[in-house]
Design an enzyme around this catalytic site. Structure first.
Site: not given
Ligand SMILES: CC(C)(COP(=O)(O)OP(=O)(O)OC[C@H]1O[C@@H](n2cnc3c(N)ncnc32)[C@H](O)[C@@H]1OP(=O)(O)O)[C@@H](O)C(=O)NCCC(=O)NCCS
Length: 150
Positions: A106, A118
């Site tokens: 979710e 995702y």
């Molecule tokens: C969501 C989260 C887990 C992403 O972690 P991350 O390590 O930065 O993700 P990745 O580097 O593997 O990103 C892979 C892809 O996801 C997408 N993405 C990740 N962060 C993004 C952002 N801020 N805006 C747009 N796209 C994003 C992009 O397509 C990215 O690829 P790219 O960097 O080549 O464009 C991180 O932002 C986080 O911890 N957020 C707070 C907690 C949260 O919301 N968790 C999810 C709960 S359901």
């Protein structure tokens, strides 16, 4: 390139992960709730470290043919470097290898970064859970990736 290592969650990670939960979520998991997962046989929690520092984590529950993600989180200074991607791939590989049919989660409808993440990994939107989240109240999008067999 970052020096990323993925490992199973251990007690030495818990303090950093409880801190990460507080940074990321309005209803964070506590140290104790994370600690309980160390002995939960259905739980598979993986931690990403970069040069020995905790960068992020993922938790999944694997029950029969189903895999459900509890949480994915990455510290702000380690974001957009593929940490969450590596963690989700690790969880999905584990779930697939254990014979599950799908991995599901979710996500808040407003969480555009997570939804983009995702989608980039092949998860599809399967439905909504109304008013699933609190602080603030918000619907959850259900996103699922079905594993191809055979
Ligand atoms: C969501 C989260 C887990 C992403 O972690 P991350 O390590 O930065 O993700 P990745 O580097 O593997 O990103 C892979 C892809 O996801 C997408 N993405 C990740 N962060 C993004 C952002 N801020 N805006 C747009 N796209 C994003 C992009 O397509 C990215 O690829 P790219 O960097 O080549 O464009 C991180 O932002 C986080 O911890 N957020 C707070 C907690 C949260 O919301 N968790 C999810 C709960 S359901």
């Amino acid at each position: 390139m970052i020096n990323l290592i993925l490992e199973q969650m251990q007690s030495g990670h818990l303090e950093a992960l409880a801190e990460l939960e507080k940074i990321c979520f309005s209803q964070p998991w506590s140290y104790k709730s994370l600690e309980e997962e160390l002995t939960n046989k259905t739980a598979h929690f993986f931690v990403a470290t970069v040069d020995g520092e905790v960068a992020g984590y993922i938790g999944v529950y694997i029950v029969c043919e189903s895999c459900f993600v509890t949480n994915v989180a990455v510290f702000p200074q380690f974001r957009r470097q593929g940490v969450a991607t590596a963690l989700i791939k690790m969880a999905a590989l584990t779930a697939d290898a254990m014979g599950t049919d799908f991995i599901s989660l979710e996500v808040r409808q407003s969480n555009a970064p997570a939804i983009a993440l995702y989608r980039s990994l092949g998860f599809e939107e399967m439905g909504l859970r109304k008013n699933y989240y609190r602080n603030p109240t918000e619907d959850a999008l259900i996103m699922t990736k079905v594993f191809k067999k055979g």
